[in-house]
Design a protein around this motif. Structure first.
Motif, PDB file in Angstrom:
ATOM      1  N   VAL A   1     -15.157  23.198 -31.960  1.00  0.00           N
ATOM      2  CA  VAL A   1     -14.241  22.407 -31.134  1.00  0.00           C
ATOM      3  C   VAL A   1     -14.024  23.045 -29.759  1.00  0.00           C
ATOM      4  O   VAL A   1     -13.665  22.358 -28.804  1.00  0.00           O
ATOM      5  CB  VAL A   1     -12.890  22.201 -31.844  1.00  0.00           C
ATOM      6  CG1 VAL A   1     -13.069  21.346 -33.083  1.00  0.00           C
ATOM      7  CG2 VAL A   1     -12.259  23.541 -32.208  1.00  0.00           C
ATOM      8  N   TYR A   2     -14.235  24.347 -29.674  1.00  0.00           N
ATOM      9  CA  TYR A   2     -14.019  25.055 -28.408  1.00  0.00           C
ATOM     10  C   TYR A   2     -15.307  25.172 -27.581  1.00  0.00           C
ATOM     11  O   TYR A   2     -15.359  25.941 -26.616  1.00  0.00           O
ATOM     12  CB  TYR A   2     -13.439  26.452 -28.667  1.00  0.00           C
ATOM     13  CG  TYR A   2     -14.289  27.324 -29.574  1.00  0.00           C
ATOM     14  CD1 TYR A   2     -15.304  28.118 -29.057  1.00  0.00           C
ATOM     15  CD2 TYR A   2     -14.072  27.349 -30.939  1.00  0.00           C
ATOM     16  CE1 TYR A   2     -16.083  28.917 -29.871  1.00  0.00           C
ATOM     17  CE2 TYR A   2     -14.846  28.140 -31.778  1.00  0.00           C
ATOM     18  CZ  TYR A   2     -15.846  28.920 -31.237  1.00  0.00           C
ATOM     19  OH  TYR A   2     -16.620  29.711 -32.054  1.00  0.00           O
TER      20      TYR A   2
ATOM     21  N   GLU B   1     -16.814  23.138 -25.375  1.00  0.00           N
ATOM     22  CA  GLU B   1     -16.651  22.820 -23.954  1.00  0.00           C
ATOM     23  C   GLU B   1     -15.827  23.886 -23.245  1.00  0.00           C
ATOM     24  O   GLU B   1     -16.137  24.281 -22.112  1.00  0.00           O
ATOM     25  CB  GLU B   1     -15.987  21.453 -23.791  1.00  0.00           C
ATOM     26  CG  GLU B   1     -15.810  21.040 -22.334  1.00  0.00           C
ATOM     27  CD  GLU B   1     -15.223  19.644 -22.172  1.00  0.00           C
ATOM     28  OE1 GLU B   1     -14.752  19.319 -21.068  1.00  0.00           O
ATOM     29  OE2 GLU B   1     -15.246  18.869 -23.160  1.00  0.00           O
ATOM     30  N   LYS B   2     -14.790  24.372 -23.889  1.00  0.00           N
ATOM     31  CA  LYS B   2     -13.940  25.421 -23.303  1.00  0.00           C
ATOM     32  C   LYS B   2     -14.769  26.667 -22.996  1.00  0.00           C
ATOM     33  O   LYS B   2     -14.622  27.290 -21.932  1.00  0.00           O
ATOM     34  CB  LYS B   2     -12.803  25.769 -24.263  1.00  0.00           C
ATOM     35  CG  LYS B   2     -11.853  26.854 -23.773  1.00  0.00           C
ATOM     36  CD  LYS B   2     -10.707  27.024 -24.760  1.00  0.00           C
ATOM     37  CE  LYS B   2      -9.708  28.074 -24.284  1.00  0.00           C
ATOM     38  NZ  LYS B   2     -10.283  29.453 -24.350  1.00  0.00           N
ATOM     39  N   SER B   3     -15.679  27.023 -23.893  1.00  0.00           N
ATOM     40  CA  SER B   3     -16.527  28.193 -23.682  1.00  0.00           C
ATOM     41  C   SER B   3     -17.468  27.989 -22.503  1.00  0.00           C
ATOM     42  O   SER B   3     -17.692  28.909 -21.703  1.00  0.00           O
ATOM     43  CB  SER B   3     -17.329  28.490 -24.950  1.00  0.00           C
ATOM     44  OG  SER B   3     -18.109  29.653 -24.791  1.00  0.00           O
TER      45      SER B   3
ATOM     46  N   GLU C   1     -15.385  28.335 -19.338  1.00  0.00           N
ATOM     47  CA  GLU C   1     -15.056  29.738 -19.088  1.00  0.00           C
ATOM     48  C   GLU C   1     -16.261  30.456 -18.481  1.00  0.00           C
ATOM     49  O   GLU C   1     -16.116  31.298 -17.595  1.00  0.00           O
ATOM     50  CB  GLU C   1     -14.625  30.411 -20.381  1.00  0.00           C
ATOM     51  CG  GLU C   1     -13.242  29.979 -20.859  1.00  0.00           C
ATOM     52  CD  GLU C   1     -12.874  30.570 -22.208  1.00  0.00           C
ATOM     53  OE1 GLU C   1     -13.772  31.157 -22.861  1.00  0.00           O
ATOM     54  OE2 GLU C   1     -11.708  30.445 -22.614  1.00  0.00           O
TER      55      GLU C   1
END
Length: 208
Positions: A95-96, A98-100, A103
């Protein structure tokens, strides 16, 4: 004044060097050569490991037509969001994910020459190694450069030496103007695969 050069181009050069993290500009203190950034070193080591000599046949199998897309937006974050949305439909990513990727974008530039950006998560996080390719309907300024094609590459968690050939071939494609010109004249999945296969063949001849 002594060199008869105006301040404007000098300011532009300084800002460009600052944008590439080569110098630090400290107001009312001066301009200094940047200290070595551990995160940038780690990033360079990570990418260099991926670009080592590999078994070439794995490369093209990491591209699928489902992850070859045409997108439209005026900023890189929306492009990344759209790509991640499509990727999540076909790949088992956390789920993370895109966040990674976002970043990673904040660490240093993902822009190449030849109107290409190559981005990826901070570290191997997917169950399978894959690549997504987005051809933009109109070029956008990614960070500092105009970009027309975006590669988003994810590495599987388990180490697999065979996937390194993918990075050798795609990196050759990204930094070689003639290959990018060929692709931009005919931005289709079939043409991309043909170009990558040609690169694979040329790399094989060189290695032999």
């Amino acid at each position: 004044e002594r060199l008869s050069i105006s301040r404007t181009p000098i300011r532009e050069v300084i800002m460009r060097l600052k944008g590439e993290h080569l110098i630090d500009v400290k107001p009312q203190a001066g301009t200094y050569i940047s200290l070595i950034d551990k995160e940038l070193i780690d990033e360079a080591i990570f990418m260099r490991r991926l670009l080592e000599k590999e078994v070439l046949k794995k490369a093209c199998s990491e591209l699928s037509e489902e992850l070859f897309m045409e997108l439209e937006s005026d900023n890189r974050f929306e492009i990344i969001h759209q790509m991640c949305q499509i990727i999540s439909q076909y790949e088992d990513v956390p789920v993370y994910f895109e966040k990674s990727v976002l970043e990673r974008e904040e660490i240093t530039s993902t822009e190449f020459g030849n109107q290409v950006a190559l981005t990826h998560p901070l570290e191997p996080i997917s169950k399978r190694t894959f690549a997504a390719v987005a051809v933009l309907k109109e070029p956008i300024i990614w960070k500092n450069k105009e970009i027309k094609v975006v590669f988003l590459i994810s590495i599987e968690k388990t180490k697999n030496k065979k996937i390194e050939d993918f990075y050798k071939i795609t990196s050759t494609f990204l930094v070689t103007k003639k290959y990018m010109d060929q692709f931009l004249k005919n931005s289709t999945f079939d043409n991309l695969m043909m170009i990558l296969l040609n690169i694979e063949s040329e790399c094989g001849d060189i290695d032999e």
